[in-house]
Scaffold this active site. Structure first.
Site, PDB file in Angstrom:
ATOM      1  N   CYS A 167       0.829  -1.203   0.000  1.00  0.00           N
ATOM      2  CA  CYS A 167       0.000   0.000   0.000  1.00  0.00           C
ATOM      3  C   CYS A 167       0.867   1.259   0.000  1.00  0.00           C
ATOM      4  CB  CYS A 167      -0.915   0.029   1.209  1.00  0.00           C
ATOM      5  SG  CYS A 167      -2.001  -1.384   1.295  1.00  0.00           S
ATOM      6  N   ASP A 202       2.687   2.374   2.574  1.00  0.00           N
ATOM      7  CA  ASP A 202       2.908   2.954   3.905  1.00  0.00           C
ATOM      8  C   ASP A 202       3.061   1.856   4.940  1.00  0.00           C
ATOM      9  OD1 ASP A 202       1.719   5.835   3.386  1.00  0.00           O
ATOM     10  OD2 ASP A 202       0.103   4.468   2.831  1.00  0.00           O
ATOM     11  N   CYS A 243       5.136   8.178   2.339  1.00  0.00           N
ATOM     12  CA  CYS A 243       5.360   9.492   1.756  1.00  0.00           C
ATOM     13  C   CYS A 243       5.716  10.498   2.850  1.00  0.00           C
ATOM     14  CB  CYS A 243       4.119   9.946   1.000  1.00  0.00           C
ATOM     15  SG  CYS A 243       2.706  10.191   2.072  1.00  0.00           S
ATOM     16  N   CYS A 296      -2.815   9.145   5.843  1.00  0.00           N
ATOM     17  CA  CYS A 296      -1.559   9.127   6.609  1.00  0.00           C
ATOM     18  C   CYS A 296      -1.846   9.390   8.085  1.00  0.00           C
ATOM     19  CB  CYS A 296      -0.590  10.195   6.104  1.00  0.00           C
ATOM     20  SG  CYS A 296      -0.116   9.974   4.386  1.00  0.00           S
TER      21      CYS A 296
END
Lengths: 137, 404
Positions: A37, A39, A64, A107
């Site tokens: 994915c 992350d 990211c 996130c």
């Protein structure tokens, strides 16, 4: 995409990067996300067992810049809080603090999940939780 | 050295200032309509267009009459595929293409599928190349067109177009190739390659944006197309619309410079690309090249830095313009379908960076880029829980992740 100054600051100077010994009874470890994915966050808390206060927190994140910033910020916020106060941190607080755009909200969700997973792991080690209650995910 | 450094030449290239010089008079001085047959304004514009036609034809081994001007390669691809599908509908309704094509080809094929055309999407090998036996097996008596790109825009691999051309000829099927990334960079020749339709565009070969061309074979066989833009019957009725004379003059000049300078330019870029690759591969462990190095554009490098997410890497090298196959950098939040097609797993796509060198790339820029990337990858790996786990000997493929 333009990043907010706070995201850039956490990315360029990430706070509390590192790892604690997972087997330490004072340490709670949360690992959430998946490489496919894009992350993976590992967040750890070190708790003073007498006061219940999080004395230290560390993270490592594959993801990211916003994911790195979210977890870096989370470690800052966790320090000094009790484990129960830590559970009150909401992803929206992170979104607001870092001015995350809509595409980066996941996130902050991941960071909240990582906090919960770390605290759950700690409580489990303390024998506070039954195995059923551990299954947050 | 000036920052930022541009290494995204597969997305677009800088207009060569020499090309710009050629274009300038066609805006304000020689502004005629190339279709005006009865005065000197029109004749001069037409002369510029015909010169460009020859320059483009020369680059790809065609004749001037086989060049149809368009607005760019997206239009060329649409015109070639839809034009053949409509024109040859009586003969068959099957098209063969590959999974790593540009969206301008894939989405055109998907559009046709809704209209009853059958499309076979050939898979590619882990090296990025299509399998010729699979291609041959996919051909039926209903197949009218094969569309396979010359070189890939992400991983730069060069497909065996000449071999595909032979198979197409054998079976009496037309061959279209999207040569946007290849034309002007490596030798392409419509005769030697057996290509019937070829798309090119100006802005990938140091020419202007908004202008492209479609090569349409006139002999052995004479290819016919149903026009997709109707009007004044320009371009032998295949593409109506007043010609973009400054753009066309620029495209022609750009092709001529590419043709003249290709041997020297490709040698120089290959040297720089290999220098970048060698520095990165020597200094960084667990770094993988996506796609074959053997059949590859000389100016392309696509590398995955394991355990590092692409967008965070781009953020760290923000004075270098490159692109990533990471989902976070795409509008769709999906990792690169080209890298996924290589079968290496989504994590490789998330960790990938595409370097596209170009005419204006210098050795100083390459050395700066290599040093910066090495530095940032190391920093991000210190931050990466995956790198830590891998070093502890954890097999990441066996970990049960809490996907979100």
């Amino acid at each position: 995409m333009a990043y907010s100054d706070k995201v850039l600051d956490h990315y360029n100077n990430p706070r509390n990067v590192g790892s604690f010994d997972k087997s330490d009874p004072r340490v709670g470890t949360g690992m959430v996300g998946a490489p496919e994915c894009g992350d993976v966050m590992k967040l750890q808390v070190k708790v003073n067992q007498e006061t219940g206060i999080i004395e230290d927190a560390k993270f490592k994140t594959f993801g990211c810049g916003s994911a790195i910033a979210s977890s870096s910020l989370a470690t800052e916020w966790l320090r000094g809080k009790t484990v129960d106060q830590a559970l009150e941190i909401k992803n929206t607080d992170i979104v607001n603090e870092l001015s995350l755009p809509p595409v980066k909200i996941h996130c902050s969700v991941l960071a909240e999940d990582a906090i919960k997973a770390a605290i759950t792991d700690y409580k489990k080690k303390q024998g506070v939780l039954t195995p059923e209650a551990v299954a947050v995910h | 050295m000036k920052l930022p450094i541009y290494l995204d030449n597969h997305a677009t290239t800088r207009l060569d200032p020499r090309v710009f010089d050629v274009m300038k008079p066609y805006f304000t001085e020689i502004f005629g309509n190339a279709a005006s047959r009865n005065h000197s304004f029109g004749w001069e514009a037409e002369e510029a267009v015909e010169k460009a036609r020859k320059q483009i034809a020369s680059l790809i081994g065609a004749t001037a009459k086989e060049i149809v001007f368009t607005s760019g390669a997206t239009e060329s691809n649409n015109l070639a595929i839809k034009g053949v599908a409509e024109m040859y509908a009586e003969k068959g309704n099957h098209i063969i293409t590959s999974v790593t094509e540009h969206k301008a080809v894939l989405d055109t094929c998907k559009h046709l599928e809704k209209r009853g055309v059958r499309v076979t999407y050939l898979p590619v090998h882990p090296n990025g190349l299509v399998d010729l036996d699979q291609l041959r097996d996919a051909i039926t008596d209903k197949t009218i067109l094969i569309s396979v790109m010359y070189a890939n825009n992400e991983i730069g691999v060069v497909q065996p177009i000449a071999e595909i051309g032979k198979i197409a000829k054998e079976k009496g099927v037309l061959l279209h190739t999207d040569a946007v990334q290849a034309a002007g960079k490596i030798p392409v020749n419509v005769i030697a390659d057996g290509v019937d339709l070829m798309s090119i565009t100006g802005h990938k070969l140091y020419g202007p944006k908004g202008v492209g061309a479609l090569y349409v074979r006139r002999r052995n066989p004479r290819v016919q197309l149903t026009s997709q833009m109707d009007g004044g019957g320009h371009e032998r009725g295949m593409r109506s619309g007043t010609l973009n004379v400054p753009g066309i003059a620029g495209l022609g000049a750009a092709c001529e410079f590419c043709q003249k300078e290709m041997p020297e330019e490709s040698r120089r870029l290959r040297f720089l690309r290999d220098r970048l690759k060698d520095k990165l591969m020597t200094e960084l462990d667990e770094t993988y090249i996506n796609g074959t190095m053997e059949h590859r554009l000389p100016h392309n490098l696509n590398i995955s830095f394991a355990y590092v997410e692409g967008e965070s890497l781009l953020m760290g090298i923000n004075d270098i313009a490159v692109s990533s196959g990471s989902a976070c950098t795409s509008a769709t939040l999906e990792p690169s379908y080209v890298l996924k097609a290589l079968g290496a797993g989504d994590d490789i796509a998330h960790s990938s960076i595409r370097f596209g060198l170009g005419r204006f790339t210098t050795q100083e820029e390459i050395d700066y880029t290599a040093a910066k990337v090495i530095d940032v990858v190391r920093k991000l790996r210190e931050l990466s829980p995956l790198y830590e786990m891998a070093r502890e000997g954890v097999d990441l493929s066996k970990v049960v992740w809490t996907a979100h």
